[in-house]
Each structure stands twice: as structure tokens, then as C-alpha cells.
Write a protein that holds these residues in place. Sequence first.
Motif, mmCIF file in Angstrom:
data_model
loop_
_atom_site.group_PDB
_atom_site.id
_atom_site.type_symbol
_atom_site.label_atom_id
_atom_site.label_comp_id
_atom_site.label_asym_id
_atom_site.label_seq_id
_atom_site.Cartn_x
_atom_site.Cartn_y
_atom_site.Cartn_z
ATOM 1 N N GLU A 1 0.834 -1.210 0.000
ATOM 2 C CA GLU A 1 0.000 0.000 0.000
ATOM 3 C C GLU A 1 0.863 1.252 0.000
ATOM 4 O O GLU A 1 0.479 2.284 -0.571
ATOM 5 C CB GLU A 1 -0.908 -0.002 1.223
ATOM 6 C CG GLU A 1 -2.024 -1.035 1.181
ATOM 7 C CD GLU A 1 -2.839 -1.049 2.462
ATOM 8 O OE1 GLU A 1 -2.577 -0.197 3.334
ATOM 9 O OE2 GLU A 1 -3.723 -1.913 2.585
ATOM 10 N N GLN A 2 2.035 1.177 0.617
ATOM 11 C CA GLN A 2 2.910 2.352 0.701
ATOM 12 C C GLN A 2 3.845 2.444 -0.500
ATOM 13 O O GLN A 2 4.679 3.362 -0.565
ATOM 14 C CB GLN A 2 3.710 2.306 2.002
ATOM 15 C CG GLN A 2 2.804 2.376 3.233
ATOM 16 C CD GLN A 2 3.575 2.458 4.524
ATOM 17 O OE1 GLN A 2 4.771 2.722 4.529
ATOM 18 N NE2 GLN A 2 2.893 2.258 5.622
ATOM 19 N N GLY A 3 3.733 1.505 -1.430
ATOM 20 C CA GLY A 3 4.511 1.595 -2.659
ATOM 21 C C GLY A 3 5.902 1.016 -2.586
ATOM 22 O O GLY A 3 6.675 1.120 -3.547
ATOM 23 N N ILE A 4 6.251 0.393 -1.469
ATOM 24 C CA ILE A 4 7.582 -0.197 -1.333
ATOM 25 C C ILE A 4 7.636 -1.546 -2.032
ATOM 26 O O ILE A 4 8.642 -1.903 -2.645
ATOM 27 C CB ILE A 4 7.962 -0.325 0.153
ATOM 28 C CG1 ILE A 4 8.212 1.079 0.719
ATOM 29 C CG2 ILE A 4 9.196 -1.199 0.346
ATOM 30 C CD1 ILE A 4 8.436 1.098 2.196
ATOM 31 N N LEU A 5 6.546 -2.302 -1.936
ATOM 32 C CA LEU A 5 6.447 -3.583 -2.615
ATOM 33 C C LEU A 5 5.348 -3.532 -3.672
ATOM 34 O O LEU A 5 4.446 -2.697 -3.589
ATOM 35 C CB LEU A 5 6.132 -4.711 -1.619
ATOM 36 C CG LEU A 5 7.106 -4.930 -0.462
ATOM 37 C CD1 LEU A 5 6.614 -6.079 0.419
ATOM 38 C CD2 LEU A 5 8.518 -5.200 -0.966
ATOM 39 N N GLU A 6 5.433 -4.430 -4.618
ATOM 40 C CA GLU A 6 4.380 -4.584 -5.625
ATOM 41 C C GLU A 6 3.843 -6.009 -5.534
ATOM 42 O O GLU A 6 4.623 -6.973 -5.554
ATOM 43 C CB GLU A 6 4.929 -4.327 -7.019
ATOM 44 C CG GLU A 6 3.882 -4.498 -8.106
ATOM 45 C CD GLU A 6 4.437 -4.247 -9.492
ATOM 46 O OE1 GLU A 6 3.653 -4.269 -10.462
ATOM 47 O OE2 GLU A 6 5.669 -4.044 -9.616
ATOM 48 N N ARG A 7 2.530 -6.129 -5.417
ATOM 49 C CA ARG A 7 1.931 -7.455 -5.350
ATOM 50 C C ARG A 7 1.548 -7.908 -6.757
ATOM 51 O O ARG A 7 0.815 -7.219 -7.462
ATOM 52 C CB ARG A 7 0.690 -7.454 -4.455
ATOM 53 C CG ARG A 7 0.083 -8.848 -4.285
ATOM 54 C CD ARG A 7 -1.114 -8.832 -3.355
ATOM 55 N NE ARG A 7 -1.645 -10.179 -3.191
ATOM 56 C CZ ARG A 7 -2.493 -10.763 -4.031
ATOM 57 N NH1 ARG A 7 -2.923 -10.098 -5.104
ATOM 58 N NH2 ARG A 7 -2.921 -12.004 -3.822
ATOM 59 N N VAL A 8 2.077 -9.059 -7.145
ATOM 60 C CA VAL A 8 1.764 -9.638 -8.447
ATOM 61 C C VAL A 8 0.886 -10.858 -8.199
ATOM 62 O O VAL A 8 1.303 -11.786 -7.507
ATOM 63 C CB VAL A 8 3.046 -10.054 -9.205
ATOM 64 C CG1 VAL A 8 2.691 -10.694 -10.544
ATOM 65 C CG2 VAL A 8 3.962 -8.850 -9.398
ATOM 66 N N PRO A 9 -0.353 -10.861 -8.719
ATOM 67 C CA PRO A 9 -1.270 -11.988 -8.488
ATOM 68 C C PRO A 9 -0.628 -13.340 -8.803
ATOM 69 O O PRO A 9 0.031 -13.494 -9.824
ATOM 70 C CB PRO A 9 -2.441 -11.677 -9.436
ATOM 71 C CG PRO A 9 -2.413 -10.192 -9.571
ATOM 72 C CD PRO A 9 -0.959 -9.822 -9.560
#
Length: 291
Positions: free
Chosen positions: A52-60
Motif C-alpha cells: 500500500e505504501q509503494g515499497i512492494l508490488e503485489r503480483v497476483p
Amino acid sequence: MNELHRNLADRIVRHIRTSDMAEGQHLTEASLQDLLGISRQPIRSALAMLAEQGILERVPNKGYFLRNLVTRADSVVPSDETSEEGVYLRIADDRLSRLLPDRVSENDLMRRYGVSRPGLRRTLTRISAEGWIERNEGRGWTFAALIDSVDAYRECYELRQVIEVHGLRCPGFRLDRTVLADLRRRQEMVAEGGWQRLSQMELFETNSEFHEGLAALSGNRFLQNTVQKLNHLRRLVEYRQTLNITQVLGQNAEHLGILDALDAGDTARAADLMFEHLGRAKDRKARAEMF
């Protein structure tokens, strides 16, 4: 925001920073579970928070991947004195300065540091895991004996000279190029500006990881365990040492020199450099004003 998830998110960020992870690095719940010693559900929530804070990206169907940490790290790692990280450092400094007695109560610590009981207990549990406080059978907590004098500090370095140098000379020592490359990457990150970005704890962790990493290559599990325990014992006074940037950069250069010798296959030279490195550190650091 759940305090537990926030604390886990901060610890994950410290791990990312001290590991010098590159953009696109995959973070798995399984690997973080081993690192943090906690179940997957709160780790999953902490990862979602970092996404949510943009540090990580969630890839389905694939998980979480590192994005651009550098520009966003300061918004995640707390600096306020009443944050769990801030309270941890204040307890460490007060204990080393002998402002805290051997036995303490949670109520006294809550008043002293202005924190909630759940937050304090998480901090004390973390300190307990590091080995410098124990929960009493009844009420309260008792601090463990630590390196809190010049003589004890000097004796610790003299023991490290014996143990860590022997580790490099052990018949079972193996030159694991993958481990050495990882240690070098972390040390080069410090030299190339990490000393400005990393916190006191993160600098200490990169230092201790270097020594523990080489101890692990010795092939002697008891030697490795002893180095880890000595790192726990010296943790508090070493936090203060990380404020001396000249000292940090000096030991960093010496670490890289040891790695140069190992990369060249010269373990005898590496052992000699380790002996000199720890001897110089003893002379530089074992000073009365640190206590």
C-alpha cells in the motif's frame, strides 16, 4: 494501523536495506517466516501494508516484489522516540548508561517511555530474543549480564581474535563463493553510501552478519554459535559505536580487505587480516567514555 503489522513491516524494511536488495527482488512469506520467527498471517498483512505504501508490488499468483525502496524508506522506518524502534534504542542506551536497574517492571517502563503495554511487551520480547533481558517467573523482567565495562569489552575482542581467526583456519573451512559474494555486496553497499542511509541498528547488523557469515563457513557449528552469542552481548555498546562514521568506514574497508584475501583463495592471509582487524577494533573501541 495494527501495531504488530507496523512493527513487522519495519523489520522487513530493515532486512531489505541491510541485504541491499535490488528492485524486482522477490520476497516470500516462507523466507520471512524463518527470519522473523512468526506465523505467516501477520507477515502477509505486513507485506500488504508495504505494498500500500509503494515499497512492494503485489503480483497476483506470484507474491510480492521490491519496488523503489530508497525514496520511501524514511516514511516506513519510525524515528519518533515513542515508536517501538525509538523505545528499543532508548532502553538500550539507558541500560548501557546504567540508568535502568537490573530488575524492572512493565509499569515503570511504560511510564518512563510513554508507551502502551502491548507495544512495550513486543519491544521486551524482541530484546529477550536478542538475549539481553529475561522475563521473571513472577512479575517484571531482569536484564542479563552484558558487556558494560572497558575490561569486559576488551576481553570480548580478545576472545573473538581467538575464535574468529581459528574459524578461518579450520580444516573444515570452505570457500563458498555465493556467501562471499553476498557479504561483499553488503559491505560495498555500506562503503558506497549505505553508511549515510542505514540506521544504528542496521549498521550493526551488517557488521555482525559479516562476522557470522564467515564463522558459518568454518564448518564448526559451535564456533558459529559462539560468534552469534558474542554479537548479542556486544550489541548495546556497538550501537553507540555506529555513530562514529570514521570508525564505521575504517572497519568496512578492513572487511573488504579480508574478503579480497578469501576471493584470492588465501585463507592464511585472511586469518592474519582478521586478527589485525579485531585487534585494531579493540584498541579503537575499548574506551572508558563509551560506558
